[in-house]
Structures are given as structure tokens and as C-alpha cells.
Design an enzyme around this catalytic site. Sequence first.
Site, mmCIF file in Angstrom:
data_model
loop_
_atom_site.group_PDB
_atom_site.id
_atom_site.type_symbol
_atom_site.label_atom_id
_atom_site.label_comp_id
_atom_site.label_asym_id
_atom_site.label_seq_id
_atom_site.Cartn_x
_atom_site.Cartn_y
_atom_site.Cartn_z
ATOM 1 C CG MET A 33 -1.924 -1.156 1.172
ATOM 2 S SD MET A 33 -3.409 -0.873 2.134
ATOM 3 C CE MET A 33 -2.733 -0.642 3.758
ATOM 4 C CG HIS A 37 8.485 0.131 6.184
ATOM 5 N ND1 HIS A 37 8.705 -1.225 6.152
ATOM 6 C CD2 HIS A 37 7.154 0.283 6.422
ATOM 7 C CE1 HIS A 37 7.573 -1.864 6.402
ATOM 8 N NE2 HIS A 37 6.613 -0.976 6.557
ATOM 9 N N GLY A 39 10.985 -3.017 5.565
ATOM 10 C CA GLY A 39 10.216 -4.269 5.540
ATOM 11 C C GLY A 39 9.753 -4.575 4.120
ATOM 12 C CG HIS A 40 6.856 -2.039 2.259
ATOM 13 N ND1 HIS A 40 6.800 -0.897 3.025
ATOM 14 C CD2 HIS A 40 5.614 -2.580 2.308
ATOM 15 C CE1 HIS A 40 5.582 -0.749 3.511
ATOM 16 N NE2 HIS A 40 4.836 -1.757 3.102
ATOM 17 N N GLY A 150 4.672 -10.350 3.950
ATOM 18 C CA GLY A 150 5.413 -10.315 5.203
ATOM 19 C C GLY A 150 4.752 -11.125 6.308
ATOM 20 C CD GLU A 151 7.479 -15.490 8.762
ATOM 21 O OE1 GLU A 151 8.077 -15.095 9.783
ATOM 22 O OE2 GLU A 151 7.684 -16.598 8.233
ATOM 23 C CD GLN A 156 -1.956 -8.814 4.174
ATOM 24 O OE1 GLN A 156 -2.797 -7.946 4.301
ATOM 25 N NE2 GLN A 156 -0.696 -8.543 3.902
ATOM 26 C CB SER A 188 4.073 -0.670 10.766
ATOM 27 O OG SER A 188 2.790 -0.190 10.376
ATOM 28 C CB SER A 189 3.000 2.386 6.273
ATOM 29 O OG SER A 189 3.602 1.513 5.347
HETATM 30 P P1 AMP Z 1 1.431 -2.939 3.504
HETATM 31 O O1 AMP Z 1 1.992 -1.887 2.603
HETATM 32 O O2 AMP Z 1 1.422 -2.571 4.938
HETATM 33 O O3 AMP Z 1 0.113 -3.477 2.993
HETATM 34 O O4 AMP Z 1 2.441 -4.154 3.417
HETATM 35 C C1 AMP Z 1 2.799 -4.720 2.180
HETATM 36 C C2 AMP Z 1 3.564 -6.006 2.420
HETATM 37 O O5 AMP Z 1 4.727 -5.723 3.183
HETATM 38 C C3 AMP Z 1 2.750 -7.038 3.211
HETATM 39 O O6 AMP Z 1 3.019 -8.326 2.699
HETATM 40 C C4 AMP Z 1 3.300 -6.870 4.607
HETATM 41 O O7 AMP Z 1 3.171 -8.030 5.396
HETATM 42 C C5 AMP Z 1 4.763 -6.580 4.308
HETATM 43 N N1 AMP Z 1 5.391 -5.903 5.456
HETATM 44 C C6 AMP Z 1 4.953 -4.788 6.085
HETATM 45 N N2 AMP Z 1 5.761 -4.497 7.133
HETATM 46 C C7 AMP Z 1 6.725 -5.453 7.147
HETATM 47 C C8 AMP Z 1 7.860 -5.714 7.994
HETATM 48 N N3 AMP Z 1 8.152 -4.925 9.035
HETATM 49 N N4 AMP Z 1 8.626 -6.787 7.709
HETATM 50 C C9 AMP Z 1 8.331 -7.590 6.657
HETATM 51 N N5 AMP Z 1 7.288 -7.400 5.828
HETATM 52 C C10 AMP Z 1 6.492 -6.352 6.069
#
Ligand code: AMP
Length: 282
Positions: A33, A37, A39-40, A150-151, A156, A188-189
Site C-alpha cells: 500500500m 520502508h 520491511g517492504h 510479510g510475516e 493475512q 510499519s507504515s
Molecule cells: P502494507 O503496505 O502494509 O500493505 O504491506 C505490504 C507487504 O509488506 C505485506 O506483505 C506486509 O506483510 C509486508 N510488510 C509490512 N511491514 C513489514 C515488515 N516490518 N517486515 C516484513 N514485511 C512487512
Amino acid sequence: MTGMIIVRRVADLRAHVAAWRKSGSSVGLVPTMGALHEGHLSLIRCAKAENAHVIATIFVNPTQFGPTEDLSAYPRDEAGDAAKLAQAGCDLLFAPDVAEMYPQGFATAVAVSGLTEHLCGASRPGHFGGVATIVSKLLLQSLPDRAYFGEKDFQQLQVIKRLALDLDIPVAIAGVPTVREADGLAMSSRNRYLSAQDRKAAALLPQILRESAALLAAGGDAAPVLAEAEQRLLAGGFTRVDYVALCDEARLQPIPRAQPGSRLFAAAFLGRTRLIDNWPVA
Ligand code: AMP
């Protein structure tokens, strides 16, 4: 590092994937989304290591937000995100608008039962329906060999594995370990919403999960450990706890004591910011 393609139409996405396929190369998909960061970016790097071409998607999906949630405030920075993606080796960014993903007359939903009953499914009604529908669409639009999640969002990840299996979508779903800040907070965003004081308190969440997981691993009754964890979060500045729960990883059903393949899950608010995390119970 340069030369990342940006497309906004499903037809253009499909055309690029078709050209890659014609030359026999593999494709990895990383749905996001935005507000990216580390993580992504770790998902992008995993995808890059296993596929010839990597697609990232940025779409803030309105159907997975509840009426009182942060859809309009959700952080958006496409230019900054595109630079990070290109740097990490992404080949194509798919960034559609809402009308491209939900054209007039859109009337279909994907629902995954069982796995969505507890945890965030209970506290965010409709959330996983929105996630399952948009991820099904993204998988079918791009038809990658592998897709990476991501775990950190463990529920999800399990929901997506289930829907890919049940709908015979020919893709391998890969889970990627959570990337954390130096003090343990899962990236996290939404962390950028936190005040300096709340950002400090936020590190309690992974700390309490880690300590509680160690206690649960001894095999005793989970209920008092879970209640104590919730009390410690509230005492440490969290304003509301949606859940602290011990579940089996495969079915995501609450269990009374640890067993092989169990995991501790939590969701809690610091002011208006909702944080989630999870920890394996050895
Ligand atoms: P989002 O943009 O929050 O929808 O996340 C997009 C993808 O990035 C999803 O598969 C999340 O699980 C993964 N994700 C978000 N934060 C992290 C993190 N800290 N470590 C690993 N994967 C992440």
C-alpha cells in the site's frame, strides 16, 4: 537501478508480463500500500533473488479499511516509493487508481472463512474480505510465478496462501520474516503516526510478546500469561488491546496451551494508532 517502468492500467501490466514470459523469464510480485520502508524492501530483495523480473504494486485498497479507520489519512508518497523500489531492483511498479481496480458495476468478493474468524478478523470486520479480493485481482492480473508477503501480517499471509490454493491460482506464496527497528518494533507504515512518547512505548509490544512466548513455551495454561501481557501493555501506555492470543499457525484458532507450531499474536492501540505483531512460540 534506473529504468523502472511505471504503469497504471491492467492492460499495460499484462503486456509487460507477456513480453517477459515470451522470453521465458520468471516473475515475482510484491503487493503493497506504499509508504515504503525496509520491511517492504526486504520483500523486493527476496523477489529479486528468486525471479528474473520483479513487480511491486502500490494501491491503498479502500475496501479493506473500516468506516472509522485511516483510509484518507493513510500516508502516500509515490515519488519517494518509486525511487526506493528502483534502488532495490524492482523492474515494474503497478500503481492503479481506484477506478481501474473497481470499475463501475464491480460486484464480486472473495471470502476466506475459518482463518478470518479470530484475531484481526474479529476486530476489523470486512478487512480480510477486502484483502482477499484485491490480492486475488493482483495475482490474476499479473500471474506471477511467486508472490511475497510479510510475516508481520501473519494472518493475512495465511489467508492469501489459502485463497491461492482454493482458487487454483498458479502462484507460489512466500512468507518473509518481519523486519524490525533496533528496539524490536516491527516496521510499519503506521509507525509514523506515533508521537515521540508513543514511539517509545511501542517497543513494549515486541518485548512483551517475546517474554510471553518464552513463558508459554514451557507448556502451562496460556490464559494467565495472556492476561498478564494485556495488563502490561495497558500499564505501559497502550490505550486499548484488541487481543493477545495464542493460536495454532496453520488454522489460526485459539489454543489453551502451546503446542508444536503455535504463535502468539497481538493487536493494540497507542492513541489512534493500531499496532500488530506476532511471535513464534518455540
Ligand atoms: P502494507 O503496505 O502494509 O500493505 O504491506 C505490504 C507487504 O509488506 C505485506 O506483505 C506486509 O506483510 C509486508 N510488510 C509490512 N511491514 C513489514 C515488515 N516490518 N517486515 C516484513 N514485511 C512487512
